[in-house]
Design an enzyme around this catalytic site. Structure first.
Site, short mmCIF file in Angstrom:
data_model
loop_
_atom_site.label_atom_id
_atom_site.label_comp_id
_atom_site.label_asym_id
_atom_site.label_seq_id
_atom_site.Cartn_x
_atom_site.Cartn_y
_atom_site.Cartn_z
CG ASP A 333 -1.87 0.96 1.39
OD1 ASP A 333 -2.38 1.34 0.34
OD2 ASP A 333 -2.18 1.40 2.51
CE LYS A 461 -2.94 28.56 3.58
NZ LYS A 461 -4.14 28.98 4.27
#
Length: 973
Positions: A333, A461
């Site tokens: 994984d 931002k």
């Protein structure tokens, strides 16, 4: 795939179907009715094997069955000839061995299961629900379909819920899909596929941000996670390779024993009556059974699982230790196993340079004192809603502290915290106005009053291209330069470069508001902004990603050196999967897609000779035939992305069909069917879900992929060492069987009694055989190919030939030589002994025996035989010294390996002392039929001991210098 329309139908139809109300929820009566119909909202635990059944498996399964057979034959032998008690003793001892070993194995297994029990978190979490129009806290297990549930940030979702209201709600689906980024939830259905739609929150996932209200549409085993869990339960577990090997070994040994028994039974018919004949036949069969081996195998596996625990690997099933050693493919994984499962700032772009930041795999390259970095630091900390959840973990490294808030914002505060405490910085710079992030603007604004006075500062931002379009200047090396096409191009190039590494890029800018227009105390309006949002000054970019763990690239390289293929199987996006695979070394060459871009052509017709690497998204895998999957699995470097749980299982099955031994690592619920299907499932101890831990055979307590590599080495070592133990144990079978053969063929007095055979197998040989499990690895252990489970057996023809026909024959010669020397000293020439057996048995009492040197009565004869048998026993111990030393290595010289195995040195001393006790202890002569030997009768076997060492050193020297020669082909076991 889940077949349901509950996420698609209009809400009115949903309310009608469940007889619920979007304001008041269910009525108490309806709730009670549905609860009685559907049962509690919890997953059914997988069926467990009762402890007694497990114990009986240890008691009667596999190797133990062979020993039970031996014991049974001994009791029959005793009933047929009750005058000779030795068979009775032998039977009782064999039963004792089986029972003690079974108790020991069972104790080991149950110790591992009790650790598993502790993993299960017992407390059922509560849920906030509206019933009868009242909001109440109830146990999550009592939720039913139609319940109206409220989920807040930081809570686990208590069932599968269709959202009817959301406020900036984001959920962490990483345990289901492997995506490390929190995903927004909506009220509208966004995808026909149940797992992909955004209007459903799944049972046991985490709400990371915002709040939401929804209607429960599935509970317990009917939820999405429940269906995956039942997939795992219904997947058949695989028989471990070591189990197959031991069964194969039992077949070989039993066959040899039974064939020998039958041959001598037929010979004996011409010499003895039928009863005596059956008793001898049983003796031969029992002499072939290596009684001590069951204990050796169990101790070796236990010892290794203890060693693994020190390396942070919990072994739930003892036999799976060896499986890891024969692993040829690891399907890993990505999120949380190869990576850290936390968003981290990995790059920043300021002053027109991409700089690396400090993570587990790299060190920082930026200058903290540059103006651009100070501005970036200020925006990251102050234009940010995330915060550390608690001060209790303040002593931990920043990367391990818990945070609340969006994943990217959490990464930013962890990035700036070491430079200056964020709480302190936020207190010093008060926030006067804020525009929160939303998906249409894609930016967030905060206006602050900077510490130490000075004009207000606007900080922003957001999505990089949105940010630089709002800027008219850019800060480079402390100077504000005009944002022209050149600088826009530089920003775009940096953004593309970071994006191509699968990083999530954020842009940062700020603007000092002129004090004459925005004096102290100015009323800012965030609803209808009365301040500029364009003409700002661009500062830089940050690249965030879930970075690889520090030890992973080295571990992947070690696997590849050991010829183990590492395949990444993840639920995340192909670009992210590819980038991480590149960073950790799973992919090193151009992929099929890159090859096709350069050379043209159809990706399906590219072969592994043209391109080594391939990335397969789940939707392609869905339509792929088994033949095509088999072709894909032939590529050396493979990444599967966006895979579903069923697809993971299919990939594992595909590898197994190719003859691979497959290890699967995973932490999410979505990994559990594949963990169960694999030859060995490895779950993560820290981030792993309960379902994954339940399905796995092994648990990495530190979640570190690198621990698997240590496990592979231990697994290979245990296989090598078991081979050595078996080679050592089987060698003494020949000197144990030879006396019976000569006794039946030539009727000489029996050179070795059944009781003394037991003294070797369960006495002098036991500790030395176990001590080989402590032997250190030979140098090439992690450079060899994984063993081929079809051809590289634990016990091979070469091993049998080495133990029986080479070393065993020398040992039998040593024993018979000693026997004749001792009889010679008592006045019997070797040529006078044939056909005298009955004079030495119980039937010979009263008959004198005359030979060249005189006439001997019964007591004198029995004393001579006792001395000869005792000396034969000692000779086996002496030649087993050499056998133990040569079995330390399969290829290296004894002088290269050295005598560092302290357990083995102890084993040598132990068997010597035990042999001396058997020979000289005053009370044992009656029980074992031994005699205190004249010291010179201890010596005849010594030359044979030196011969064994010389022969084997020569054999190994030839194998090392002629690696393809006939000696290696025929004698390297």
């Amino acid at each position: 795939e889940v077949d349901t329309d509950l996420h698609i139908i209009p809400l009115e139809e949903l309310y009608a179907r469940f007889q619920t109300d979007p304001e008041n929820g269910l009525s108490s009566e309806k709730h009670a009715e549905v609860l009685a119909r559907d049962g509690l909202n919890k997953l059914t635990p997988p069926p467990t094997i009762p402890s007694l059944v497990k114990f009986l498996e240890h008691l009667f399964g596999g190797f133990a069955a062979l020993l039970w057979l031996g014991a049974f034959l001994c009791f029959i032998g005793f009933l047929l000839n009750q005058a000779d008690q030795s068979n009775l003793y032998l039977g009782i001892v064999l039963v004792g061995v089986v029972v003690i070993t079974a108790v020991f194995s069972h104790y080991q297994d149950s110790a591992a299961s009790s650790v598993m029990e502790k993993f299960k978190n017992m407390i059922p979490p509560s849920a906030t629900v509206i019933r009868d129009g009242k909001q109440q806290e109830v146990e999550a297990t009592h939720l039913v379909v139609g319940d109206l549930v409220i989920v807040k940030s930081g809570q686990k979702v208590p069932a599968d819920i269709r959202m009817i209201q959301v406020a900036n709600m984001k959920v962490d689906n990483s345990s289901l899909t492997g995506e490390s980024e929190p995903l927004p939830r909506t009220v509208e259905c966004t995808d026909e596929r149940f797992i992909e739609t955004k209007n459903v929150a799944f049972y046991t996932t985490f709400c990371k941000d915002g709040t939401g209200t929804g209607i429960v549409i599935d509970t317990g085993d009917r939820t999405f996670i429940g269906k995956i869990a039942s997939l795992a339960t219904n997947t058949e577990a695989v028989e471990t390779p070591i189990h197959k090997e031991i069964n194969h070994f039992i077949k070989i040994i039993s066959t040899i024993a039974i064939i020998l028994g039958i041959i001598f039974f037929i010979f004996g018919l011409f010499v003895y009556d039928i009863i005596s004949n059956v008793v001898f036949c049983i003796g031969i069969i029992v002499a072939n059974v290596p009684e001590g081996l069951l204990a050796t195998v169990t101790v070796a596996l236990t010892l290794t699982s203890k060693k693994m625990a020190r390396k942070h690997v919990l072994v739930k099933n003892l036999e799976s230790v060896e499986t890891l050693g024969s692993t040829s493919t690891i399907c890993s994984d990505k999120t949380g196993t190869l990576t850290q499962n936390k968003m981290t700032v990995v790059h920043i772009w300021i002053d027109n340079k991409i700089e690396t930041t400090d993570t587990e795999t790299t060190t920082k390259s930026y200058n903290e004192n540059s103006d651009a970095f100070k501005a970036l630091h200020q925006i990251s900390c102050l234009c940010n809603k995330a915060y550390f959840s608690t001060d209790a973990d303040a002593h931990k490294p920043v990367s391990q502290r818990k945070t609340d808030g969006d994943g990217s914002e959490s990464a930013l505060i962890k990035f700036v915290q070491p430079i200056r405490d964020i709480v302190q910085m936020r207190a010093a710079n008060s926030n006067v106005c804020a525009i929160p992030f939303n998906s249409s603007n894609k930016y967030q604004v905060d206006i602050i009053e900077p510490e130490g006075g000075g004009p207000y500062m606007l900080l922003m931002k957001g999505a990089p291209e949105r940010i630089w379009k709002r800027c008219s200047t850019i800060l480079i090396d402390g100077q504000e330069l005009p944002m022209d096409d050149h600088w826009r191009g530089q920003c775009k190039a940096a953004n593309d470069e970071l994006g191509s590494n699968a990083e999530r890029v954020l842009g940062f800018c700020r603007y000092e508001l002129p004090p004459n227009e925005y004096p102290k105390g100015f009323e800012f309006d965030s609803e209808d902004p009365n301040f500029p949002l364009e003409g700002l000054c661009f500062i830089g970019l940050t690249g965030l990603m879930d970075p690889p763990r520090g030890a992973v690239p080295g571990a992947v390289e070690t696997c590849q050196a050991a010829k183990i293929k590492v395949i990444m199987v993840t639920g995340d996006q192909p670009i992210t999967a590819w980038a991480i695979a590149k960073q950790v070394g799973i992919i090193k060459s151009p992929t099929v897609d890159e090859y096709c871009k350069e050379h043209g052509g159809d990706p399906n017709s590219v072969t592994p000779d043209q391109a080594n690497a391939i990335v397969i998204p789940g939707d392609q895998l869905e339509e792929m035939s088994d033949e095509r999957l088999n072709e894909v699995l032939a590529f050396p470097e493979i990444v599967f992305a966006r895979t579903s749980p069923e697809q993971k299982s299919r990939i594992v099955g595909g590898c197994q069909k190719r003859g691979e031994i497959v290890a699967v690592t995973g932490d999410g619920v979505n990994d559990s069917p594949a963990l169960k299907k694999a030859d060995i499932g490895i779950a993560m101890g820290i981030t792993g879900s309960e379902v994954a831990k339940e399905a796995a055979d092994m648990i990495l307590l530190d979640d570190n992929f690198a621990s698997i590599v240590k496990g592979v080495e231990e697994g290979r070592l245990i296989f090598d060492n078991l081979k050595k133990s078996i080679a050592y144990t089987l060698s003494s079978n020949i000197p144990e069987i030879t006396p019976f053969l000569l006794f039946i063929l030539f009727q000489i007095p029996l050179p070795l009694s059944t009781v003394l055979i037991l003294c070797v197998d369960l006495g002098t040989d036991l500790i030395p055989a176990i001590s080989l499990a402590y032997e250190k690895a030979e140098a090439d252990i992690m450079k060899r190919k994984p063993r081929n489970s079809q051809t590289d057996k634990l016990v091979t023809a070469k091993l049998i030939s080495f133990a029986y026909l080479q070393i065993g024959v020398i040992q039998a010669l040593a024993g018979m030589y000693t026997y004749f020397v001792v009889f010679g000293d008592f006045g019997y020439s070797p040529f006078e002994l044939p056909n005298t057996a009955e004079y030495f048995g119980l039937d010979g009492d009263g008959d004198p025996l005359t030979v060249n040197t005189g006439t001997y009565n019964y007591d004198e004869r029995v004393n001579a035989l006792g001395n000869a048998q005792t000396a034969y026993f000692v000779s086996i111990v002496i030649v087993q010294w050499s056998d133990l030393l040569i079995c330390k290595t399969r290829k290296l010289s004894l002088f290269q390996q050295g005598m560092k195995n302290l357990m083995l040195n102890f084993g040598l001393a132990f068997e010597t002392v035990l042999a001396l006790i058997v020979v000289y202890a005053p009370f044992l002569d009656i029980a074992l039929g031994t005699r205190p030997l004249n010291p010179r009768h201890l010596l005849p076997a010594l030359p044979f001991a030196f011969l064994i060492i010389a022969y084997d050193e020569l054999r190994k020297f030839w194998i090392r210098t002629h690696p393809t020669g006939w000696v290696k082909r025929f004698t390297y076991y």
